[in-house]
Write a protein that holds these residues in place. Sequence first.
Motif, mmCIF file in Angstrom:
data_model
loop_
_atom_site.group_PDB
_atom_site.id
_atom_site.type_symbol
_atom_site.label_atom_id
_atom_site.label_comp_id
_atom_site.label_asym_id
_atom_site.label_seq_id
_atom_site.Cartn_x
_atom_site.Cartn_y
_atom_site.Cartn_z
ATOM 1 N N GLU A 53 0.768 -1.241 -0.023
ATOM 2 C CA GLU A 53 -0.099 -0.124 -0.069
ATOM 3 C C GLU A 53 0.810 1.324 0.142
ATOM 4 O O GLU A 53 0.598 2.121 -0.439
ATOM 5 C CB GLU A 53 -0.776 0.163 1.130
ATOM 6 N N GLN A 54 2.064 1.040 0.862
ATOM 7 C CA GLN A 54 2.807 2.343 0.894
ATOM 8 C C GLN A 54 3.504 2.753 -0.604
ATOM 9 O O GLN A 54 3.565 3.713 -0.993
ATOM 10 C CB GLN A 54 3.874 2.080 1.888
ATOM 11 N N ALA A 55 3.966 1.561 -1.144
ATOM 12 C CA ALA A 55 4.549 1.720 -2.570
ATOM 13 C C ALA A 55 3.749 2.260 -3.360
ATOM 14 O O ALA A 55 4.007 3.245 -4.109
ATOM 15 C CB ALA A 55 5.249 0.395 -2.879
ATOM 16 N N LEU A 56 2.294 1.833 -3.474
ATOM 17 C CA LEU A 56 1.511 2.347 -4.452
ATOM 18 C C LEU A 56 1.375 3.804 -4.012
ATOM 19 O O LEU A 56 1.029 4.722 -4.951
ATOM 20 C CB LEU A 56 -0.039 1.595 -4.254
ATOM 21 N N LEU A 57 1.168 4.192 -2.800
ATOM 22 C CA LEU A 57 0.822 5.625 -2.549
ATOM 23 C C LEU A 57 2.017 6.353 -3.064
ATOM 24 O O LEU A 57 1.584 7.487 -3.439
ATOM 25 C CB LEU A 57 0.634 5.681 -0.882
ATOM 26 N N ASP A 58 3.126 5.978 -2.677
ATOM 27 C CA ASP A 58 4.357 6.706 -3.111
ATOM 28 C C ASP A 58 4.335 6.989 -4.570
ATOM 29 O O ASP A 58 4.884 8.033 -5.031
ATOM 30 C CB ASP A 58 5.564 5.951 -2.604
ATOM 31 N N MET A 59 4.030 5.709 -5.327
ATOM 32 C CA MET A 59 3.959 5.971 -6.732
ATOM 33 C C MET A 59 2.874 7.198 -7.237
ATOM 34 O O MET A 59 3.342 7.765 -8.209
ATOM 35 C CB MET A 59 3.650 4.714 -7.245
ATOM 36 N N GLN A 82 -1.188 -1.707 -9.726
ATOM 37 C CA GLN A 82 -2.680 -1.569 -9.139
ATOM 38 C C GLN A 82 -3.230 -3.008 -9.433
ATOM 39 O O GLN A 82 -3.968 -3.491 -8.579
ATOM 40 C CB GLN A 82 -3.363 -0.264 -9.569
ATOM 41 N N SER A 83 -2.791 -3.349 -10.424
ATOM 42 C CA SER A 83 -3.501 -4.603 -11.016
ATOM 43 C C SER A 83 -3.040 -5.706 -10.423
ATOM 44 O O SER A 83 -3.767 -6.833 -10.061
ATOM 45 C CB SER A 83 -3.380 -4.727 -12.650
ATOM 46 N N LYS A 84 -1.676 -5.514 -9.767
ATOM 47 C CA LYS A 84 -1.075 -6.704 -9.236
ATOM 48 C C LYS A 84 -1.352 -6.628 -7.679
ATOM 49 O O LYS A 84 -0.820 -7.615 -7.099
ATOM 50 C CB LYS A 84 0.384 -6.777 -9.546
ATOM 51 N N LYS A 85 -1.782 -5.592 -7.488
ATOM 52 C CA LYS A 85 -2.156 -5.391 -5.750
ATOM 53 C C LYS A 85 -2.771 -6.295 -5.000
ATOM 54 O O LYS A 85 -2.013 -6.895 -4.163
ATOM 55 C CB LYS A 85 -2.433 -3.698 -5.359
#
Length: 230
Positions: free
Chosen positions: A30-36, A133-136
């Motif tokens: 979640e943090q990685a996606l938020l950073d992206m 996102q699709s892999k999350k």
Amino acid sequence: MSILDRLSRLLRANVNDLISRAEDPTKIIEQALLDMRDAYAQARSEVADSMAQLSKLEREQNTNTRLAQEYGEKAAEALKAGSEELAREALRRKKNYEDIAAGFSQQVATQSATVEELKTQLRALEGKIDEFQSKKELLQARAQTAKASQTLERMSGFDKSGSAMDAFEEMERRVAQQEDRAGAMRSLREENDLDAQLKNIGRDKAIDDELEKLKSQLGMGGSSSGGQQS
């Protein structure tokens, strides 16, 4: 440094920090996606600024090109009017604006290439975010499965643990002690009841003997029923 390079450094720093603190893998995802997403918003802003700068450079180039053209026309008019000195001054200004326009032209070319590169990186970053996102969901599911597997492994190894077996054996020993103690107390109670009964029997016999002795002394016969002899 490109947008993707800076994003990569940011992600590594944040993810490594979470890993060092033994955070839940789902939190790391979640943090990685938020950073992206934050990096994407920042990159869009930078691209917009670069495009605005390009537009400004193009305006400056066009302005100086137009002024150079105007002073060229003024030089021709001055020369036609017989003012060679005025024509010469107009040509000097024309040359000055041409040089400035040429400088802006180089900056426009450089800035235009930069903007195109930033746009390419921005599209690549957008694709990375969509892919991540699709892999999350899959990554989170895998993390949950791994966590469940670890729990099962700990549970399956529990009965193999010496300390666990020792604890169960100690519990069994204590229960056996309690059972033995309860049995001993029950035996003592039953023994006391038997002694009391035997004691009562002995007491009753002594009373009967004493009663017969008293009857004999009184000449009342030996019958315990209390009847008189004829």
